[in-house]
Structures are given as C-alpha cells and as structure tokens.
Design a protein around this motif. Structure first.
Motif, short mmCIF file in Angstrom:
data_model
loop_
_atom_site.label_atom_id
_atom_site.label_comp_id
_atom_site.label_asym_id
_atom_site.label_seq_id
_atom_site.Cartn_x
_atom_site.Cartn_y
_atom_site.Cartn_z
N GLN A 152 0.82 -1.21 0.00
CA GLN A 152 0.00 0.00 0.00
C GLN A 152 0.86 1.26 0.00
N GLY A 153 2.01 1.20 0.64
CA GLY A 153 2.86 2.39 0.76
C GLY A 153 2.40 3.28 1.91
N GLY A 154 2.99 4.47 1.98
CA GLY A 154 2.65 5.40 3.05
C GLY A 154 3.84 5.65 3.95
N PRO A 155 3.90 6.83 4.61
CA PRO A 155 5.05 7.19 5.45
C PRO A 155 5.37 6.18 6.53
N LEU A 156 4.36 5.66 7.23
CA LEU A 156 4.65 4.73 8.31
C LEU A 156 5.19 3.41 7.76
N ALA A 157 4.78 3.03 6.57
CA ALA A 157 5.35 1.84 5.94
C ALA A 157 6.84 2.03 5.70
N LEU A 230 -1.33 2.41 10.72
CA LEU A 230 -0.87 1.13 11.25
C LEU A 230 -1.12 0.01 10.25
N ALA A 231 -2.24 0.09 9.55
CA ALA A 231 -2.54 -0.92 8.52
C ALA A 231 -1.49 -0.88 7.41
N GLN A 232 -1.01 0.33 7.08
CA GLN A 232 0.03 0.45 6.05
C GLN A 232 1.33 -0.18 6.51
N ALA A 233 1.69 0.01 7.78
CA ALA A 233 2.91 -0.60 8.31
C ALA A 233 2.79 -2.12 8.33
N LEU A 234 1.63 -2.62 8.77
CA LEU A 234 1.40 -4.06 8.79
C LEU A 234 1.40 -4.63 7.38
N ASP A 235 0.87 -3.87 6.44
CA ASP A 235 0.86 -4.31 5.05
C ASP A 235 2.29 -4.41 4.52
N ALA A 236 3.15 -3.43 4.87
CA ALA A 236 4.54 -3.50 4.45
C ALA A 236 5.22 -4.73 5.02
N GLN A 264 3.69 -14.06 10.35
CA GLN A 264 4.66 -13.95 11.43
C GLN A 264 5.20 -12.52 11.55
N ARG A 265 5.47 -11.90 10.44
CA ARG A 265 6.05 -10.57 10.48
C ARG A 265 5.06 -9.56 11.05
N GLN A 266 3.80 -9.69 10.68
CA GLN A 266 2.77 -8.82 11.25
C GLN A 266 2.60 -9.10 12.74
N LYS A 267 2.63 -10.36 13.12
CA LYS A 267 2.45 -10.74 14.52
C LYS A 267 3.52 -10.12 15.40
N TRP A 268 4.78 -10.22 14.99
CA TRP A 268 5.85 -9.75 15.86
C TRP A 268 5.97 -8.23 15.86
N PHE A 269 5.63 -7.58 14.76
CA PHE A 269 5.54 -6.12 14.79
C PHE A 269 4.49 -5.69 15.80
N THR A 270 3.36 -6.37 15.80
CA THR A 270 2.26 -6.03 16.70
C THR A 270 2.65 -6.28 18.16
N ILE A 271 3.36 -7.37 18.42
CA ILE A 271 3.82 -7.64 19.79
C ILE A 271 4.70 -6.49 20.28
N GLY A 272 5.62 -6.05 19.46
CA GLY A 272 6.48 -4.94 19.85
C GLY A 272 5.69 -3.66 20.06
N TYR A 273 4.73 -3.40 19.19
CA TYR A 273 3.93 -2.18 19.28
C TYR A 273 3.07 -2.18 20.54
N GLU A 274 2.48 -3.31 20.86
CA GLU A 274 1.54 -3.37 21.98
C GLU A 274 2.23 -3.58 23.33
N GLN A 275 3.31 -4.34 23.36
CA GLN A 275 3.94 -4.67 24.64
C GLN A 275 5.17 -3.81 24.92
N GLY A 276 5.87 -3.38 23.89
CA GLY A 276 6.92 -2.40 24.05
C GLY A 276 8.08 -2.77 24.94
N SER A 277 8.48 -4.04 24.96
CA SER A 277 9.60 -4.42 25.81
C SER A 277 10.54 -5.37 25.08
N LEU A 278 11.82 -5.31 25.47
CA LEU A 278 12.81 -6.20 24.89
C LEU A 278 12.49 -7.66 25.22
N ALA A 279 11.97 -7.90 26.42
CA ALA A 279 11.63 -9.27 26.81
C ALA A 279 10.54 -9.84 25.92
#
Length: 289
Positions: A152-157, A230-236, A264-279
C-alpha cells in the motif's frame, strides 16, 4: 503517521551518495524483483549475475542536512534522516544495561555502492551492514514494493523499514548477530528469529515515538498513528514476508524461509507495538513463531 508540528531534525545521519549507477532505481522490472527476492531469501546480492551493473561507488557524497517536521512529512530523504534521529534517541535510552550504544549511519544511493560488507546494488533493497554499522537503501525501493509486490505504501510503511533495519543494528550491538546461526533457513530457523525480532523492535519504536519528546524541541517525534497508518505498516510487513515473495515466483517453500511469513512478520511487529519491551521481543525464547 506524521512528524509532530514544530519538530526540527539536525541532519547528518544520512550520507547521500552520487547517482552515477547504470541501473535505474529499483533495479528495473523482472531483474529487480528477482534480485530483491533472492536477497531477502539468502542475503546475497546477485544483481550482477542477473545483469544489473553497480555504480556510484566513487561518486560524490553529501549529507542530508537539517529539516523541519513539515519537510520530513513530504520529502523521503528528510523522512529517512528524521526517522534515524528518532530511532537513535529511542534506542540510546532503551538498549539493555551494559550495552555500549553507538548510532547507525544511514546511506542513500542508486545503482551500486561499496560497503563494509562488500559491493551492493540498489536492486537488493534496504539492508544493514554490521561491519560498518550502516543502513543502506535507495529511497525509491518503496516504489518497487508498491509496483511489483503490491504494498500500500505510506510514510509509516517507510518508517517501518527503517526501524526494522535499525533493529538489526541493535542486534549487532547486543550480540545477537554473533550468537545466532544466521546462515540457516526454515520457518523456525535462527535466521527467521533474527528478522522477526527486528520486526518486533520496529513495533516497539512505533509504539513509543508518539510519546517520546525530542530533547531539543520538547515536541513529540510523531503524532499517534491512525488505524489506516498502522494498517500500512502491517501491510509493508506482510509484503516482505517470505511466503508472499515466493508466491510471486511460483511456489511457497517454508524450508527456504529466512525472514518469516507475512503472518509472522505482522504478529511480531504487533507484539512490539503493543507490549513495548525487549523481553516481549525475545523471539529466541519463543516456542512458536
């Protein structure tokens, strides 16, 4: 997702290499997409074998200078530089205790370039070189994602891509690159775990950037992302999944994966976005990716 009004970025984080290469940005048609796919699967630049000639290695170099938030919201090079500044501030405060932080250096080029990891072509897409701690890309790579891979493109992507590559820089600084077996392949391989962790780190930064203030201006780096952004980033993230790229060339084979599936790539981006921790982003401790 846009940079907040009133923000200013000092520049100096992206070196722009002269555009003297024989290859148009993006590598050109089928050659470009084949080279990109092979690079994403194996990490090897085969653009020379496929007929893409490097260039620009000895061309003049200048730096992307100071720019405003307004410019970062409209100009791809300024956006690249501003994003690296925001990433630098975030990771300087977030790396594990005992880790010596050093910022990554951005490079923008067209055609070809000599790096600490060898000669590279713009047709390979963005990459991080641990030998010189550089992030290399041709900003028109994003046109390739849209035109040939259907993003889709977009700045956040675009920012997601920069943040993913900066995630590799953090892995280099923290020793993940040294401890992981990055030469293997497969859906559960260390290679995939490295890439998914970088996706998770990208999500961490996106989730933080709308609240973290620039110490110089007191303005938050980014405005809160909209659902569409966020949808654009997940799409990327989905677009550069191994399965999606393999579908473009005929068949999906998880045994050859080195970056992870779109899901998998969408899942782990979302985990980082929602939980925000190195662990939370420890893909090496995850029993299931």
């Amino acid at each position: 997702m846009t940079f907040s009004e009133g923000g200013r970025f000092e520049g100096g984080r992206v070196k722009r290499h002269g555009r003297g290469g024989a290859v148009a940005a993006g590598g050109g048609g089928l050659v470009g997409i084949i080279a990109l796919a092979i690079f994403l699967f194996t990490g090897q630049d085969v653009s020379g074998v496929l007929g893409a000639e490097g260039g620009g290695a000895s061309a003049p170099v200048d730096e992307v200078g100071e720019c405003t938030a307004e410019q970062a919201n409209t100009d791809p090079l300024c956006r690249y530089s501003a994003t690296l500044e925001a990433l630098e501030v975030y990771w300087g405060a977030t790396v594990p205790a005992g880790t010596a932080f050093a910022p990554a250096q951005g490079h923008e080029f067209s055609g070809g370039i000599a790096t600490g990891c060898g000669q590279a072509s713009s047709s390979t897409g963005p990459f991080y070189c641990p030998a010189d701690q550089g992030i290399y890309l041709d900003v028109t790579f994003f046109d390739l994602l849209q035109q040939q891979l259907g993003a889709q493109g977009g700045p956040l992507a675009e920012m997601y891509i920069y943040a993913h590559e900066y995630g590799h820089h953090i892995q280099n600084l923290t020793g993940v690159f040294d401890s992981a077996d990055r030469g293997g392949s497969g859906a559960e391989s260390d290679s995939v775990r490295v890439e998914l962790q970088a996706d998770c780190y990208a999500g961490m930064w996106v989730g933080d950037a709308a609240t973290r203030e620039d110490p110089e201006t007191g303005v938050t780096y980014l405005q809160p992302p909209t659902r569409e952004e966020l949808a654009q980033a997940l799409d990327a993230a989905a677009t550069v999944g191994d399965d999606h790229i393999q579908q473009q060339s005929g068949g999906v084979n998880p045994d050859t994966w080195t970056h992870g599936s779109s899901e998998q790539r969408q899942k782990w981006f979302t985990i980082g976005y929602e939980q925000g921790s190195l662990a939370a982003c420890d893909t090496f401790a995850a029993s299931e990716l």
